[in-house]
Design an enzyme around this catalytic site. Structure first.
Site, PDB file in Angstrom:
ATOM      1  N   ASP A 105       0.819  -1.226   0.000  1.00  0.00           N
ATOM      2  CA  ASP A 105       0.000   0.000   0.000  1.00  0.00           C
ATOM      3  C   ASP A 105       0.851   1.274   0.000  1.00  0.00           C
ATOM      4  O   ASP A 105       0.321   2.383   0.095  1.00  0.00           O
ATOM      5  CB  ASP A 105      -0.949  -0.002   1.210  1.00  0.00           C
ATOM      6  CG  ASP A 105      -0.187  -0.043   2.534  1.00  0.00           C
ATOM      7  OD1 ASP A 105       1.070  -0.056   2.503  1.00  0.00           O
ATOM      8  OD2 ASP A 105      -0.837  -0.062   3.592  1.00  0.00           O
ATOM      9  N   GLY A 106       2.198   1.113  -0.086  1.00  0.00           N
ATOM     10  CA  GLY A 106       3.067   2.296  -0.149  1.00  0.00           C
ATOM     11  C   GLY A 106       3.671   2.676   1.188  1.00  0.00           C
ATOM     12  O   GLY A 106       4.576   3.516   1.243  1.00  0.00           O
TER      13      GLY A 106
ATOM     14  N   ASP B  60      27.724  29.730  -1.754  1.00  0.00           N
ATOM     15  CA  ASP B  60      26.372  29.903  -1.199  1.00  0.00           C
ATOM     16  C   ASP B  60      26.041  28.660  -0.389  1.00  0.00           C
ATOM     17  O   ASP B  60      26.758  27.650  -0.461  1.00  0.00           O
ATOM     18  CB  ASP B  60      25.374  30.092  -2.356  1.00  0.00           C
ATOM     19  CG  ASP B  60      24.115  30.849  -1.937  1.00  0.00           C
ATOM     20  OD1 ASP B  60      23.937  31.100  -0.728  1.00  0.00           O
ATOM     21  OD2 ASP B  60      23.313  31.184  -2.823  1.00  0.00           O
TER      22      ASP B  60
ATOM     23  N   LYS C 101      21.096  40.671  -3.807  1.00  0.00           N
ATOM     24  CA  LYS C 101      20.122  39.908  -4.603  1.00  0.00           C
ATOM     25  C   LYS C 101      18.699  40.246  -4.172  1.00  0.00           C
ATOM     26  O   LYS C 101      18.437  40.422  -2.995  1.00  0.00           O
ATOM     27  CB  LYS C 101      20.397  38.411  -4.387  1.00  0.00           C
ATOM     28  CG  LYS C 101      19.388  37.488  -5.033  1.00  0.00           C
ATOM     29  CD  LYS C 101      19.782  36.028  -4.826  1.00  0.00           C
ATOM     30  CE  LYS C 101      19.208  35.451  -3.570  1.00  0.00           C
ATOM     31  NZ  LYS C 101      19.485  34.025  -3.390  1.00  0.00           N
TER      32      LYS C 101
ATOM     33  N   GLN D 226      11.164  27.953   4.555  1.00  0.00           N
ATOM     34  CA  GLN D 226       9.856  28.426   5.058  1.00  0.00           C
ATOM     35  C   GLN D 226       9.961  28.404   6.587  1.00  0.00           C
ATOM     36  O   GLN D 226       9.377  27.573   7.274  1.00  0.00           O
ATOM     37  CB  GLN D 226       8.725  27.514   4.547  1.00  0.00           C
ATOM     38  CG  GLN D 226       7.313  27.966   4.936  1.00  0.00           C
ATOM     39  CD  GLN D 226       6.815  29.179   4.165  1.00  0.00           C
ATOM     40  OE1 GLN D 226       7.345  29.526   3.126  1.00  0.00           O
ATOM     41  NE2 GLN D 226       5.797  29.848   4.686  1.00  0.00           N
TER      42      GLN D 226
ATOM     43  N   HIS E 193      19.816  26.682   6.578  1.00  0.00           N
ATOM     44  CA  HIS E 193      19.562  27.917   5.821  1.00  0.00           C
ATOM     45  C   HIS E 193      19.422  29.128   6.745  1.00  0.00           C
ATOM     46  O   HIS E 193      19.913  30.212   6.418  1.00  0.00           O
ATOM     47  CB  HIS E 193      18.315  27.756   4.955  1.00  0.00           C
ATOM     48  CG  HIS E 193      18.007  28.994   4.183  1.00  0.00           C
ATOM     49  ND1 HIS E 193      18.844  29.476   3.197  1.00  0.00           N
ATOM     50  CD2 HIS E 193      17.002  29.887   4.286  1.00  0.00           C
ATOM     51  CE1 HIS E 193      18.349  30.595   2.712  1.00  0.00           C
ATOM     52  NE2 HIS E 193      17.233  30.871   3.372  1.00  0.00           N
TER      53      HIS E 193
HETATM   54  C1  R5P Z   1      18.765  31.926  -0.570  1.00  0.00           C
HETATM   55  O1  R5P Z   1      18.709  32.791   0.283  1.00  0.00           O
HETATM   56  C2  R5P Z   1      19.797  30.865  -0.557  1.00  0.00           C
HETATM   57  O2  R5P Z   1      20.908  31.219   0.184  1.00  0.00           O
HETATM   58  C3  R5P Z   1      20.220  30.505  -1.967  1.00  0.00           C
HETATM   59  O3  R5P Z   1      20.833  31.637  -2.548  1.00  0.00           O
HETATM   60  C4  R5P Z   1      19.051  30.093  -2.791  1.00  0.00           C
HETATM   61  O4  R5P Z   1      18.257  29.171  -2.104  1.00  0.00           O
HETATM   62  C5  R5P Z   1      19.506  29.511  -4.102  1.00  0.00           C
HETATM   63  O5  R5P Z   1      18.378  29.170  -4.828  1.00  0.00           O
HETATM   64  P1  R5P Z   1      18.382  29.145  -6.405  1.00  0.00           P
HETATM   65  O6  R5P Z   1      19.474  28.218  -6.828  1.00  0.00           O
HETATM   66  O7  R5P Z   1      17.014  28.621  -6.742  1.00  0.00           O
HETATM   67  O8  R5P Z   1      18.578  30.545  -6.876  1.00  0.00           O
END
Ligand code: R5P
Length: 287
Positions: free
Chosen positions: A34-35, A209, A183, A91, A123
């Site tokens: 059933d998954g 990043d 950005k 989020q 994040h």
């Molecule tokens: C945003 O604040 C994060 O630090 C990354 O810059 C972001 O999540 C990168 O997302 P994407 O590759 O979709 O631009």
């Protein structure tokens, strides 16, 4: 101490176990007709158990929760969750009235079955407050700096102010200058960047990043650098999410090389995050 992981994460799990001087085994996992998922850890344990989990959307979250539960059933004194990439962290609050706070919901569920949480480059640090027990996030800057060390980079660039600390940390280790761009996120797939004059003519530049997801951020920053005469752009990130189309976007932008850690498995995840996880688990164990 014991470390367990799904077989698909055996390499990172056994490296983590070696570093922690712990035993390692993979857990069994199956799917019922059933998954529904089933997880078994096997032999009885004592001492702490580290579950190398996976919180990426979506059913891996359930598998991770069941693996933590199995740890308690198998007799572990405490179950620590090592989640290399803590998903849903973007989020971290309600941006619009009535939105669910995804990171709070996820971490409430994880807190119910794990006694501690170690992750890498979360994040946003405030997400850790959503986990009820001790929670730590370790930086992968040392590992990324080592990987960038022999690339003859002249400048470390953050694509936004949020990544500036990571850029500074990598630049300090390599004794290089660093800078950041400004950005603005226009949508979940599009970003724009304020023009900034950079002295990069003929240089190799690394953009760093926490996450590469759609690739929009790195593509936009790469465009600025190449327009200003940079010779080569290397993009480096802790988490390589790479949603569909991200590769082409980075290629089209003229990125020369992509470096990401193995917090998320993939062909390009060649920088090990085991050291960062070890630092996190050790901090949890030391209280
Ligand atoms: C945003 O604040 C994060 O630090 C990354 O810059 C972001 O999540 C990168 O997302 P994407 O590759 O979709 O631009």
């Amino acid at each position: 101490m014991h470390v367990t992981a799904a077989s698909r994460r055996a390499e990172l799990g056994s490296e983590l176990a070696d570093r922690l001087d712990a035993d390692f085994s993979t857990y069994e996992h199956e799917r019922f007709p059933d998954g529904e998922l089933y997880v078994q850890l096997g032999s009885l344990l004592d001492g702490p158990l580290v579950v190398l989990g996976d919180t990426r959307p979506n059913e891996r979250v359930l598998e991770t929760l069941i693996a933590c539960d199995a740890g308690h059933e198998a007799g572990a004194d405490e179950v620590l969750l090592a989640a290399p990439y803590l998903a849903y962290a973007r989020q971290d609050r309600a941006f619009e009235p009535g939105e669910g706070v995804s990171s709070r919901a996820l971490n409430a569920a994880l807190s119910a079955r794990a006694d501690g949480l170690a992750t890498v480059d979360v994040h946003a640090e405030q997400v850790l407050d959503h986990f009820e027990g001790p929670a730590v996030s370790e930086k992968a800057a040392p590992e990324l700096a080592t990987a960038l060390g022999d690339r003859e980079i002249a400048l470390i660039l953050a694509p936004d102010a949020g990544a500036r600390e990571q850029a500074r940390s990598i630049a300090d280790r390599l004794d290089l200058p660093f800078d950041h761009l400004e950005k603005t996120r226009e949508s979940s797939t599009e970003v724009s960047m304020a023009p900034k004059e950079l002295d990069v003519e003929g240089d190799a530049v690394a953009i760093v990043d926490d996450i590469i997801s759609t690739g929009g951020t790195m593509a936009e920053a790469t465009g600025q650098l190449l327009d200003q005469g940079a010779d080569r752009v290397v993009v480096a990130a802790t988490h390589g999410v790479f949603v569909s189309g991200a590769d082409k976007r980075l290629d089209d932008a003229g990125v020369d090389e992509i470096l990401v850690t193995d917090t998320i498995p993939g062909d390009r995840s060649l920088v090990t995050a085991a050291g960062a996880l070890e630092r996190g688990v050790t901090r949890l164990l030391e209280g």
